[in-house]
Motif scaffolding. Sequence first.
Motif: not given
Length: 183
Positions: A66-69, A90-94, A163-170, A172-182
């Motif tokens: 799995k990919v964990y967010v 993201l949870n619903e779509n993935y 593993r990637k860590f983010f100390e920021r807001s997202f 949806y498009e930014e979040l999905e882009k990051e998840v797709k890299q995994f």
Amino acid sequence: MTMKLNVLIIGIILMTSGCQKNKKTVEVLQEMTTEVVKKEMNVSNIELEIYDYEGFSTYLDKTDDKVYVINFWATWCAPCVKELPYFEKLNENYKNQNVEVILVSLDFPHVYDKNLKPFIAKKALKSKVIALNDTNENEWISKIDKSWSGAIPATIIYNKNQRKFFERSFTYEELEKEVKQFK
């Protein structure tokens, strides 16, 4: 709000606004109102998983496919609340694509029933919600990521290989882009 809740609130206002307050009646009305609000929001049905860091840490190093967010947030954090719908989307779509979203609340324990559970009910959160109750944040924050200052929102995205860590807001498009890299 239902009519019953409106009547109780009006009753409390009337009882507390008069010169001669009947303390017992006010207490009974307040207790009834609390119970009605809980029923209205299905708060009593919410089972909140609460962990100290040691118990929670098992969510940080899974090695399955799995990919964990994992998003760290709190009900009192405006940027956190603003981005929660993106994690829910993201949870619903993935959810059928081996992606698991975990929302880790950093709310204080004394507000779990008063704020956190009603918030979960009101927003109808479908992602897994965990409360992290460990007062030794100076120790566990750096264990989550050495670069983390402790500010929220913060998010970890990982799988068994990266593993990637983010100390920021997202968004949806930014979040999905990051998840797709995994994936």
